[in-house]
Design a protein around this motif. Structure first.
Motif, PDB file in Angstrom:
ATOM      1  N   SER A 185       0.828  -1.203   0.000  1.00  0.00           N
ATOM      2  CA  SER A 185       0.000   0.000   0.000  1.00  0.00           C
ATOM      3  C   SER A 185       0.861   1.252   0.000  1.00  0.00           C
ATOM      4  N   LEU A 186       1.948   1.211   0.763  1.00  0.00           N
ATOM      5  CA  LEU A 186       2.862   2.353   0.803  1.00  0.00           C
ATOM      6  C   LEU A 186       3.541   2.547  -0.554  1.00  0.00           C
ATOM      7  N   ILE A 187       3.944   1.437  -1.186  1.00  0.00           N
ATOM      8  CA  ILE A 187       4.556   1.521  -2.508  1.00  0.00           C
ATOM      9  C   ILE A 187       3.603   2.174  -3.497  1.00  0.00           C
ATOM     10  N   HIS A 188       2.350   1.742  -3.470  1.00  0.00           N
ATOM     11  CA  HIS A 188       1.359   2.295  -4.395  1.00  0.00           C
ATOM     12  C   HIS A 188       1.141   3.786  -4.143  1.00  0.00           C
ATOM     13  N   GLU A 189       1.042   4.145  -2.873  1.00  0.00           N
ATOM     14  CA  GLU A 189       0.826   5.549  -2.519  1.00  0.00           C
ATOM     15  C   GLU A 189       1.992   6.425  -2.975  1.00  0.00           C
ATOM     16  N   VAL A 190       3.215   5.921  -2.799  1.00  0.00           N
ATOM     17  CA  VAL A 190       4.402   6.678  -3.200  1.00  0.00           C
ATOM     18  C   VAL A 190       4.418   6.907  -4.703  1.00  0.00           C
ATOM     19  N   ASN A 191       3.898   5.962  -5.478  1.00  0.00           N
ATOM     20  CA  ASN A 191       3.954   6.058  -6.928  1.00  0.00           C
ATOM     21  C   ASN A 191       2.856   6.922  -7.531  1.00  0.00           C
ATOM     22  N   LEU A 192       1.856   7.277  -6.751  1.00  0.00           N
ATOM     23  CA  LEU A 192       0.843   8.210  -7.240  1.00  0.00           C
ATOM     24  C   LEU A 192       1.402   9.631  -7.201  1.00  0.00           C
ATOM     25  N   PRO A 193       1.018  10.472  -8.163  1.00  0.00           N
ATOM     26  CA  PRO A 193       1.564  11.838  -8.171  1.00  0.00           C
ATOM     27  C   PRO A 193       1.114  12.636  -6.955  1.00  0.00           C
ATOM     28  N   LYS A 194       2.053  13.334  -6.339  1.00  0.00           N
ATOM     29  CA  LYS A 194       1.726  14.176  -5.186  1.00  0.00           C
ATOM     30  C   LYS A 194       1.058  15.480  -5.633  1.00  0.00           C
ATOM     31  N   ASN A 195       1.577  16.031  -6.712  1.00  0.00           N
ATOM     32  CA  ASN A 195       1.026  17.282  -7.262  1.00  0.00           C
ATOM     33  C   ASN A 195       0.992  17.175  -8.773  1.00  0.00           C
ATOM     34  N   LEU A 196      -0.027  17.758  -9.359  1.00  0.00           N
ATOM     35  CA  LEU A 196      -0.138  17.792 -10.816  1.00  0.00           C
ATOM     36  C   LEU A 196       0.364  19.140 -11.319  1.00  0.00           C
ATOM     37  N   PRO A 197       0.963  19.162 -12.512  1.00  0.00           N
ATOM     38  CA  PRO A 197       1.505  20.436 -13.016  1.00  0.00           C
ATOM     39  C   PRO A 197       0.412  21.457 -13.303  1.00  0.00           C
ATOM     40  N   GLU A 198       0.693  22.699 -13.008  1.00  0.00           N
ATOM     41  CA  GLU A 198      -0.190  23.823 -13.361  1.00  0.00           C
ATOM     42  C   GLU A 198       0.557  24.622 -14.421  1.00  0.00           C
ATOM     43  N   LEU A 199       0.124  24.480 -15.665  1.00  0.00           N
ATOM     44  CA  LEU A 199       0.842  25.047 -16.795  1.00  0.00           C
ATOM     45  C   LEU A 199       0.136  26.284 -17.328  1.00  0.00           C
ATOM     46  N   GLU A 200       0.852  27.027 -18.104  1.00  0.00           N
ATOM     47  CA  GLU A 200       0.281  28.259 -18.669  1.00  0.00           C
ATOM     48  C   GLU A 200      -0.913  27.951 -19.565  1.00  0.00           C
ATOM     49  N   LYS A 201      -0.846  26.840 -20.301  1.00  0.00           N
ATOM     50  CA  LYS A 201      -1.899  26.526 -21.269  1.00  0.00           C
ATOM     51  C   LYS A 201      -2.804  25.374 -20.836  1.00  0.00           C
ATOM     52  N   LEU A 202      -2.501  24.740 -19.717  1.00  0.00           N
ATOM     53  CA  LEU A 202      -3.227  23.525 -19.348  1.00  0.00           C
ATOM     54  C   LEU A 202      -3.280  23.382 -17.836  1.00  0.00           C
ATOM     55  N   SER A 203      -4.464  23.070 -17.323  1.00  0.00           N
ATOM     56  CA  SER A 203      -4.605  22.829 -15.885  1.00  0.00           C
ATOM     57  C   SER A 203      -5.165  21.427 -15.659  1.00  0.00           C
ATOM     58  N   PHE A 204      -4.757  20.802 -14.549  1.00  0.00           N
ATOM     59  CA  PHE A 204      -5.154  19.428 -14.234  1.00  0.00           C
ATOM     60  C   PHE A 204      -5.782  19.354 -12.849  1.00  0.00           C
ATOM     61  N   SER A 205      -6.613  18.327 -12.684  1.00  0.00           N
ATOM     62  CA  SER A 205      -7.100  17.961 -11.361  1.00  0.00           C
ATOM     63  C   SER A 205      -7.391  16.461 -11.379  1.00  0.00           C
ATOM     64  N   SER A 206      -7.352  15.830 -10.217  1.00  0.00           N
ATOM     65  CA  SER A 206      -7.532  14.375 -10.176  1.00  0.00           C
ATOM     66  C   SER A 206      -8.174  13.949  -8.872  1.00  0.00           C
ATOM     67  N   TYR A 207      -8.653  12.705  -8.876  1.00  0.00           N
ATOM     68  CA  TYR A 207      -9.184  12.082  -7.664  1.00  0.00           C
ATOM     69  C   TYR A 207      -8.891  10.594  -7.744  1.00  0.00           C
ATOM     70  N   TYR A 208      -8.428  10.033  -6.632  1.00  0.00           N
ATOM     71  CA  TYR A 208      -8.176   8.594  -6.566  1.00  0.00           C
ATOM     72  C   TYR A 208      -8.654   8.064  -5.222  1.00  0.00           C
ATOM     73  N   GLN A 209      -9.351   6.926  -5.253  1.00  0.00           N
ATOM     74  CA  GLN A 209      -9.795   6.262  -4.043  1.00  0.00           C
ATOM     75  C   GLN A 209      -9.713   4.755  -4.257  1.00  0.00           C
ATOM     76  N   PRO A 210      -8.916   4.042  -3.443  1.00  0.00           N
ATOM     77  CA  PRO A 210      -8.851   2.585  -3.629  1.00  0.00           C
ATOM     78  C   PRO A 210     -10.141   1.916  -3.176  1.00  0.00           C
ATOM     79  N   ALA A 211     -10.413   0.760  -3.742  1.00  0.00           N
ATOM     80  CA  ALA A 211     -11.600  -0.001  -3.367  1.00  0.00           C
ATOM     81  C   ALA A 211     -11.526  -0.411  -1.903  1.00  0.00           C
ATOM     82  N   GLU A 212     -12.685  -0.526  -1.287  1.00  0.00           N
ATOM     83  CA  GLU A 212     -12.760  -0.914   0.115  1.00  0.00           C
ATOM     84  C   GLU A 212     -12.162  -2.296   0.312  1.00  0.00           C
ATOM     85  N   TYR A 213     -11.340  -2.441   1.355  1.00  0.00           N
ATOM     86  CA  TYR A 213     -10.680  -3.696   1.730  1.00  0.00           C
ATOM     87  C   TYR A 213      -9.641  -4.152   0.704  1.00  0.00           C
ATOM     88  N   HIS A 214      -9.294  -3.297  -0.249  1.00  0.00           N
ATOM     89  CA  HIS A 214      -8.376  -3.717  -1.297  1.00  0.00           C
ATOM     90  C   HIS A 214      -7.149  -2.830  -1.336  1.00  0.00           C
TER      91      HIS A 214
END
Length: 368
Positions: free
Chosen positions: A118-147
């Motif tokens: 679980s820690l490995i997976h969490e570390v590999n997810l992006p901490k911050n998404l780039p905020e660019l002059e021409k492009l903006s991002f947003s995200s959401y991630y939630q693991p399945a219950e008990y998984h």
């Protein structure tokens, strides 16, 4: 890292196989985390969910039980003891009680490995998404219950070095792999490492970034690793060309379309591109991937997601996909951060008391 966890999984499996009677470990959705070889002796095929062996009503009773009971498998009754340990249900033959202490020790080891993964997976997810002059991002991630998580996503600003004046590319992708456990976490990590290696070893500065080439690279590494035939990777990779204001994309097995929201009226366009999942069970020559391209206007929104959010059902057994489309169409004027928040709030209301059946991954981008 992969080899270390693989060896630890094999060690646990061998320990369970030494136990001479029935042992099944499930989560609270009935997904079989482990079973010993004894089960293989009484059923023809290895099941992935205990509800494939017994009816759902029996599983509900089993899930609530903390005592000796009977389960019927292939028309034969088996006296079992049901115990609850952390996020798992341990089902063992009554005659196996004396072995349960040893089994719980092994489950302690398993829980340690799950925490590591679980820690490995969490570390590999992006901490911050780039905020660019021409492009903006947003995200959401939630693991399945008990998984443990099996989904992965990322956004990569491509370094073109001295050629950056002429080339300006941003890569985004969402990944869904088979399973929910140590193996799925390791497989999704492998996918991320493989994509990163493409840009370190294969891509040249000042060269067009082509999604299908990345998929081919991923496929080659996957086959070299020798993953079993029941391991599948589904992935959509998109490349934003900020100079041309275009979105090029390619898919390996994603079931649901990528969505583009028109800036003027909120009308949705569904980008279907299909593609075959990456797996050693599929002939290599069949795993061939095409690129698709779409021109975008300022303020257009691109929505990437895995099937977990689309297929999630509520207490009325309704899927969320149509409601997702409605939320997008009715709130397209919001910023991507506000729109993601709106979807998450609506999804929570839709979900009610139901648990998540699969990982939820949502990645959104808007041209400015």
């Amino acid at each position: 890292m992969k080899d270390k966890f693989y060896e630890e999984n094999i060690y646990l499996k061998k320990t369970l196989d030494l136990i001479g009677e029935l042992v099944i470990i499930t989560d609270y959705h009935g997904n079989i985390i482990y079973h010993n070889d004894y089960l293989s002796q009484i059923v023809d095929e290895s099941p992935t969910n205990i509800k494939d062996l017994i009816d759902s009503g029996s599983f509900s009773e089993l899930k609530d039980s903390k005592k000796e009971t009977n389960v019927k498998i292939n028309e034969k009754n088996y006296p079992v003891e049901v115990e609850h340990f952390s996020k798992y249900i341990i089902i063992t033959s009554v005659n196996q009680k004396r072995e349960n202490i040893k089994l719980k020790d092994k489950l302690d080891d398993l829980q340690t490995q799950l925490n590591k993964a679980s820690l490995i997976h969490e570390v590999n997810l992006p901490k911050n998404l780039p905020e660019l002059e021409k492009l903006s991002f947003s995200s959401y991630y939630q693991p399945a219950e008990y998984h443990l998580g099996g989904d992965m996503y990322d956004v990569i600003e491509v370094d073109h070095g001295a050629m950056s004046v002429f080339f300006d590319h941003v890569v985004s992708y969402v990944v869904d792999v088979t399973g929910h456990g140590l193996d799925s976490t390791l497989l999704s990590t492998f996918v991320k490492d493989s994509i990163d290696s493409y840009f370190m070893n294969k891509h040249n500065e000042g060269e067009m970034v082509v999604p299908s080439r990345i998929l081919e690279h991923l496929k080659d590494l996957f086959l070299q690793e020798g993953y079993p035939g029941d391991y599948f990777v589904t992935i959509l990779i998109g490349v934003f060309d900020l100079n041309l204001q275009e979105f090029m994309y390619s898919s390996a097995g994603m079931q649901y379309p990528t969505l583009v929201i028109n800036r003027n009226n909120g009308k949705l366009k569904k980008l279907d591109c299909g593609g075959i999942p990456i797996s050693s069970a599929v002939p290599e020559e069949v795993m061939s991937y095409k690129d698709y391209n779409i021109k975008l206007d300022n303020e257009d929104i691109v929505v990437l997601y895995t099937d977990g959010i689309a297929e999630q059902r509520n207490e009325k057994n309704e899927e969320y996909f149509d409601r997702l489309l409605s939320v997008l169409e009715n709130n397209y004027s919001l910023s991507v951060t506000e729109l993601v928040d709106k979807i998450v709030k609506d999804f929570d209301e839709f979900l009610g008391h139901n648990g998540l059946e699969d990982d939820i991954t949502l990645l959104m981008a808007r041209f400015k």
